[in-house]
Write a protein that holds these residues in place. Structure first.
Motif, PDB file in Angstrom:
ATOM      1  N   UNK A  95     -13.884  23.950 -37.702  1.00 14.59           N
ATOM      2  CA  UNK A  95     -13.849  24.321 -39.112  1.00 14.59           C
ATOM      3  C   UNK A  95     -14.463  23.199 -39.940  1.00 14.59           C
ATOM      4  N   UNK A  96     -15.175  23.580 -40.996  1.00 12.70           N
ATOM      5  CA  UNK A  96     -15.859  22.595 -41.842  1.00 12.70           C
ATOM      6  C   UNK A  96     -15.022  22.330 -43.097  1.00 12.70           C
ATOM      7  N   UNK A  97     -14.726  21.056 -43.319  1.00 15.73           N
ATOM      8  CA  UNK A  97     -13.848  20.654 -44.421  1.00 15.73           C
ATOM      9  C   UNK A  97     -14.542  19.587 -45.249  1.00 15.73           C
ATOM     10  N   UNK A  98     -14.517  19.773 -46.562  1.00 18.35           N
ATOM     11  CA  UNK A  98     -15.064  18.788 -47.501  1.00 18.35           C
ATOM     12  C   UNK A  98     -13.919  18.207 -48.328  1.00 18.35           C
ATOM     13  N   UNK A  99     -13.773  16.883 -48.318  1.00 17.00           N
ATOM     14  CA  UNK A  99     -12.773  16.202 -49.136  1.00 17.00           C
ATOM     15  C   UNK A  99     -13.478  15.658 -50.369  1.00 17.00           C
ATOM     16  N   UNK A 100     -13.255  16.282 -51.500  1.00 16.19           N
ATOM     17  CA  UNK A 100     -13.875  15.837 -52.748  1.00 16.19           C
ATOM     18  C   UNK A 100     -12.973  14.778 -53.367  1.00 16.19           C
ATOM     19  N   UNK A 101     -13.383  13.523 -53.280  1.00 19.56           N
ATOM     20  CA  UNK A 101     -12.557  12.410 -53.721  1.00 19.56           C
ATOM     21  C   UNK A 101     -11.947  11.680 -52.547  1.00 19.56           C
ATOM     22  N   UNK A 102     -12.696  11.587 -51.460  1.00 20.80           N
ATOM     23  CA  UNK A 102     -12.144  11.014 -50.226  1.00 20.80           C
ATOM     24  C   UNK A 102     -11.937   9.514 -50.282  1.00 20.80           C
ATOM     25  N   UNK A 103     -12.422   8.836 -51.339  1.00 21.01           N
ATOM     26  CA  UNK A 103     -12.259   7.386 -51.408  1.00 21.01           C
ATOM     27  C   UNK A 103     -10.957   6.984 -52.103  1.00 21.01           C
ATOM     28  N   UNK A 104     -10.214   7.943 -52.650  1.00 20.48           N
ATOM     29  CA  UNK A 104      -8.922   7.646 -53.248  1.00 20.48           C
ATOM     30  C   UNK A 104      -7.827   7.561 -52.197  1.00 20.48           C
ATOM     31  N   UNK A 105      -6.627   7.181 -52.629  1.00 20.97           N
ATOM     32  CA  UNK A 105      -5.516   6.985 -51.689  1.00 20.97           C
ATOM     33  C   UNK A 105      -5.231   8.236 -50.867  1.00 20.97           C
ATOM     34  N   UNK A 106      -5.062   9.375 -51.541  1.00 17.34           N
ATOM     35  CA  UNK A 106      -4.759  10.620 -50.826  1.00 17.34           C
ATOM     36  C   UNK A 106      -5.936  11.055 -49.975  1.00 17.34           C
ATOM     37  N   UNK A 107      -7.156  10.963 -50.532  1.00 13.96           N
ATOM     38  CA  UNK A 107      -8.344  11.367 -49.785  1.00 13.96           C
ATOM     39  C   UNK A 107      -8.532  10.575 -48.504  1.00 13.96           C
TER      40      UNK A 107
END
Length: 305
Positions: free
Chosen positions: A3-15
């Motif tokens: 499955x393809x997943x994009x994390x928008x904001x991956x440089x933050x704590x949660x990301x």
């Protein structure tokens, strides 16, 4: 096929926490964009177009903009911000909330991840209100302590620089951003008094709700109602009051996706304290997002957790 997943904001704590949980999995392929294009709407829309699911780890207004940016695309969205948690068009991402909540998440295009404080408060209160042990208009107080990681980069920097002190209480304007979702998803008609605190440690959380028992009520009724509600839950456990020990450690579940609930009664049986413990970066944030992702993709709910 992964499955393809994009994390928008991956440089933050949660990301970052979500990325760490997903990057090792062979059933997930992360879609990433160049660092210098992370704020480029065109680049992000391209990523949304390619992804099966996008996880928004953004401030509220940016999350709203991103949801609008992807609205006409088939991508499914998990929003980790506060922006959509009381929006009825979004499935609330606490699978253990009710008998049909997991099925709603499985089928949803839009899922709002709960807040850490609200996961604890809703986890304790919703089953007890449903069981009639707590009235919807009860005068409730909610308090607790969390590690500083829940406050984002600015607060983390304060604690790491030694300028934040050892602990502080906040939310004294009675406008904590998690209050609306607590009221909505528990079904309360009266706002609780919710005044949390932050301690000088990185992660881990305890929430406490003190109650005076009405005539005929016993602590066992509260314990039994919680145990019955979560009997089949994988990540929410109702534990014996002795488990936390004489001192309840908010860091006890760090690194896990568990939330432990317990009922602590006074010797005279007239008062009790409801308590929830979790990792505010686990079941309180990134772990919950991965749990919801697994459900949306038809995978094992506990995969990667």
């Amino acid at each position: 096929m992964a499955a393809k997943v994009f994390i928008d904001g991956e440089v933050g704590t949660t990301g970052l926490q979500i990325r760490d949980r997903l990057i090792k999995r062979d059933d997930i392929r992360l879609i990433q964009i160049a660092p210098d294009r992370r704020k480029d709407p065109e680049a992000r829309r391209e990523a949304y177009s390619e992804a099966d699911v996008a996880i928004l780890c953004l401030p509220d207004e940016a999350a709203k903009e991103s949801a609008a940016l992807a609205a006409d695309l088939p991508v499914r969205i998990i929003d980790a911000s506060t922006a959509h948690r009381v929006n009825p068009d979004w499935a609330f991402g606490f699978p253990e909330l009710s008998a049909n909540q997991r099925a709603r998440i499985v089928a949803a295009k839009l899922v709002s991840n709960p807040g850490c404080w609200s996961t604890c408060a809703i986890g304790l209160l919703a089953p007890l209100v449903k069981a009639g042990l707590i009235a919807k208009d009860a005068g409730l107080t909610i308090n607790g302590v969390s590690g500083y990681s829940g406050g984002g980069k600015a607060l983390i920097a304060e604690f790491e620089a030694g300028t934040a002190g050892s602990q502080f209480v906040y939310g004294l304007d009675h406008k904590h951003k998690h209050l609306p979702e607590i009221v909505t998803h528990v079904g309360l008609t009266r706002k609780p008094i919710f005044i949390p605190s932050v301690g000088k440690y990185e992660q881990g959380m305890i929430v406490q709700i003190p109650l005076h028992l009405s005539a005929g009520q016993t602590a066992a009724q509260f314990q039994d109602a919680l145990a019955a509600h979560y009997a089949d839950a994988q990540f929410v456990r109702v534990v014996d009051p002795s488990v936390p020990g004489a001192r309840a450690n908010p860091e006890r579940l760090n690194g896990t996706n568990y939330m432990d609930l317990s009922v602590h009664a006074s010797a005279d049986g007239e008062r009790l304290v409801l308590m929830a413990c979790l990792d505010n970066l686990g079941k309180g944030a990134s772990g919950a997002a991965v749990q919801n992702l697994n459900l949306m993709l038809g995978m094992d709910e506990g995969a990667g957790l």
